[in-house]
Design a protein around this motif. Structure first.
Motif, mmCIF file in Angstrom:
data_model
loop_
_atom_site.group_PDB
_atom_site.id
_atom_site.type_symbol
_atom_site.label_atom_id
_atom_site.label_comp_id
_atom_site.label_asym_id
_atom_site.label_seq_id
_atom_site.Cartn_x
_atom_site.Cartn_y
_atom_site.Cartn_z
ATOM 1 N N TRP A 74 -3.925 17.489 0.395
ATOM 2 C CA TRP A 74 -4.959 17.824 -0.509
ATOM 3 C C TRP A 74 -4.438 15.901 -1.201
ATOM 4 C CZ3 TRP A 74 -3.418 15.700 -5.303
ATOM 5 C CH2 TRP A 74 -3.987 15.330 -6.601
ATOM 6 N N TYR A 75 -3.581 15.473 -1.180
ATOM 7 C CA TYR A 75 -3.370 14.151 -0.941
ATOM 8 C C TYR A 75 -3.827 12.794 -0.365
ATOM 9 C CZ TYR A 75 0.371 15.544 -4.683
ATOM 10 O OH TYR A 75 1.160 15.790 -5.544
ATOM 11 N N SER A 76 -4.072 13.241 1.278
ATOM 12 C CA SER A 76 -5.164 12.556 1.882
ATOM 13 C C SER A 76 -6.470 12.658 1.333
ATOM 14 C CB SER A 76 -4.693 12.460 2.865
ATOM 15 O OG SER A 76 -5.972 14.453 3.331
ATOM 16 N N ALA B 153 -5.318 5.985 -5.933
ATOM 17 C CA ALA B 153 -5.501 5.601 -4.426
ATOM 18 C C ALA B 153 -3.953 5.329 -3.685
ATOM 19 C CB ALA B 153 -6.649 5.597 -3.675
ATOM 20 N N LEU B 154 -3.589 4.262 -3.978
ATOM 21 C CA LEU B 154 -2.471 4.503 -3.452
ATOM 22 C C LEU B 154 -1.395 4.821 -3.510
ATOM 23 C CD1 LEU B 154 -0.599 2.050 -2.263
ATOM 24 C CD2 LEU B 154 -0.336 0.947 -4.917
ATOM 25 N N ARG B 155 -1.121 5.900 -5.118
ATOM 26 C CA ARG B 155 -0.566 6.769 -5.417
ATOM 27 C C ARG B 155 -0.838 8.128 -5.107
ATOM 28 N NH1 ARG B 155 -0.931 4.171 -10.425
ATOM 29 N NH2 ARG B 155 -2.507 5.600 -11.157
ATOM 30 N N CYS B 156 -1.959 8.515 -4.376
ATOM 31 C CA CYS B 156 -1.821 9.422 -3.633
ATOM 32 C C CYS B 156 -1.448 9.514 -2.117
ATOM 33 C CB CYS B 156 -2.869 9.941 -3.668
ATOM 34 S SG CYS B 156 -3.940 10.656 -5.079
ATOM 35 N N GLY B 157 -1.776 7.927 -2.107
ATOM 36 C CA GLY B 157 -1.258 7.812 -0.538
ATOM 37 C C GLY B 157 0.086 7.662 -0.167
ATOM 38 N N GLN B 158 1.015 6.979 -1.330
ATOM 39 C CA GLN B 158 2.592 7.507 -1.388
ATOM 40 C C GLN B 158 3.088 8.680 -1.011
ATOM 41 O OE1 GLN B 158 2.681 4.454 -4.802
ATOM 42 N NE2 GLN B 158 3.454 3.115 -3.373
ATOM 43 N N ARG B 159 2.729 9.307 -2.332
ATOM 44 C CA ARG B 159 2.826 11.137 -2.277
ATOM 45 C C ARG B 159 2.533 11.408 -1.090
ATOM 46 N NH1 ARG B 159 6.777 14.615 -2.960
ATOM 47 N NH2 ARG B 159 6.087 16.505 -3.950
ATOM 48 N N TRP B 160 1.388 11.282 -0.279
ATOM 49 C CA TRP B 160 1.532 11.864 0.768
ATOM 50 C C TRP B 160 1.963 11.188 2.099
ATOM 51 C CZ3 TRP B 160 -3.889 9.213 3.654
ATOM 52 C CH2 TRP B 160 -4.399 9.793 5.314
ATOM 53 N N ALA C 122 4.503 13.451 4.534
ATOM 54 C CA ALA C 122 4.421 13.962 6.106
ATOM 55 C C ALA C 122 4.431 11.912 6.351
ATOM 56 C CB ALA C 122 2.768 14.135 6.029
ATOM 57 N N PRO C 123 6.651 11.850 6.359
ATOM 58 C CA PRO C 123 6.348 10.289 6.623
ATOM 59 C C PRO C 123 6.504 9.659 7.788
ATOM 60 C CG PRO C 123 8.270 12.172 6.319
ATOM 61 C CD PRO C 123 7.045 12.855 6.554
ATOM 62 N N GLN D 193 -0.046 5.894 6.432
ATOM 63 C CA GLN D 193 0.356 5.050 6.978
ATOM 64 C C GLN D 193 -0.872 3.268 6.970
ATOM 65 O OE1 GLN D 193 3.243 4.996 10.290
ATOM 66 N NE2 GLN D 193 4.030 5.981 9.617
ATOM 67 N N GLU D 194 -1.443 4.130 7.408
ATOM 68 C CA GLU D 194 -2.659 2.947 7.655
ATOM 69 C C GLU D 194 -3.898 3.553 6.455
ATOM 70 O OE1 GLU D 194 -7.293 3.364 9.862
ATOM 71 O OE2 GLU D 194 -4.906 3.816 11.010
ATOM 72 N N PHE D 195 -3.786 4.944 5.584
ATOM 73 C CA PHE D 195 -4.613 4.557 4.202
ATOM 74 C C PHE D 195 -3.901 3.483 3.354
ATOM 75 C CE2 PHE D 195 -4.979 6.993 0.128
ATOM 76 C CZ PHE D 195 -6.078 6.763 0.495
ATOM 77 N N LEU D 196 -2.514 3.260 3.358
ATOM 78 C CA LEU D 196 -1.599 2.922 2.126
ATOM 79 C C LEU D 196 -1.618 0.729 2.628
ATOM 80 C CD1 LEU D 196 1.863 4.290 1.725
ATOM 81 C CD2 LEU D 196 0.604 3.937 0.288
ATOM 82 N N GLU D 197 -1.509 1.505 3.449
ATOM 83 C CA GLU D 197 -2.093 -0.344 4.191
ATOM 84 C C GLU D 197 -3.639 -0.481 3.960
ATOM 85 O OE1 GLU D 197 -1.778 -3.756 4.565
ATOM 86 O OE2 GLU D 197 0.289 -2.453 4.516
ATOM 87 N N SER D 198 -4.918 0.406 3.997
ATOM 88 C CA SER D 198 -5.928 0.200 2.981
ATOM 89 C C SER D 198 -5.893 -0.262 1.639
ATOM 90 C CB SER D 198 -6.739 1.173 3.754
ATOM 91 O OG SER D 198 -7.711 1.227 3.052
ATOM 92 N N CYS D 199 -4.966 0.699 1.201
ATOM 93 C CA CYS D 199 -5.905 0.811 -0.605
ATOM 94 C C CYS D 199 -4.564 -1.077 -0.576
ATOM 95 C CB CYS D 199 -4.309 1.151 -0.960
ATOM 96 S SG CYS D 199 -5.281 3.152 -0.656
ATOM 97 N N ARG D 200 -3.613 -1.050 -0.030
ATOM 98 C CA ARG D 200 -2.923 -2.324 -0.115
ATOM 99 C C ARG D 200 -3.582 -3.684 -0.273
ATOM 100 N NH1 ARG D 200 2.339 0.285 1.925
ATOM 101 N NH2 ARG D 200 3.227 1.003 0.052
#
Length: 143
Positions: free
Chosen positions: A88-90, A105-112, A116-117, A123-130
């Motif tokens: 859902w978060y992804s 989006a970043l908050r969703c990525g962090q929760r994702w 699912a560590p 991890q790639e999504f979070l980097e893209s947002c940052r």
């Protein structure tokens, strides 16, 4: 239902998003479960950003903002059920990122990633947002 989900996945992989949307929307809203609604949100977002295989003009086409809003609304409708679901978060993260709502989006990525560590996509999504947020800040400093 298994067959429908398998077919939806095949259409998604083939970038035939409209076919999948049509199949899901034939099912009355009240009869759609969490999984179908999640798929509908995902595929609607994909259609908005990527377009169907047959109509895709080029990679840099503008997203369909109306479809992105619809995707977010669909995902919002199952937010409570998706509270512990990294998928859902992804899906919400990708839709918000496409809408340039990068903080959300970043908050969703962090929760994702919390849920699912080990998921390299998270991890790639979070980097893209940052990266997008850094570029926004750089862009603002130019003006």
């Amino acid at each position: 239902m298994e067959e429908l989900l398998k077919q939806i996945e095949e259409w998604n992989e083939a970038s035939e998003f409209s076919k999948a949307i049509e199949a899901i929307e034939k099912i009355p809203v009240g009869e759609r479960d969490y999984t179908l609604t999640l798929w509908l949100g995902r595929i609607t977002s994909n259609l908005a950003v990527l377009g169907d295989r047959d109509i895709r003009m080029h990679k840099n086409m503008e997203p369909d903002w109306k479809l992105l809003r619809k995707a977010v609304d669909l995902l919002e409708s199952i937010r409570e059920e998706g509270e512990q679901d990294p998928l859902w978060y992804s899906r919400m993260g990708y839709a918000l990122h496409a809408m340039e709502r990068s903080q959300e989006a970043l908050r969703c990525g962090q929760r994702w990633l919390e849920l699912a560590p080990e998921d390299p996509d998270a991890q790639e999504f979070l980097e893209s947002c940052r990266m997008f947020l850094r570029e926004m800040v750089k862009g603002k400093k130019k003006y």
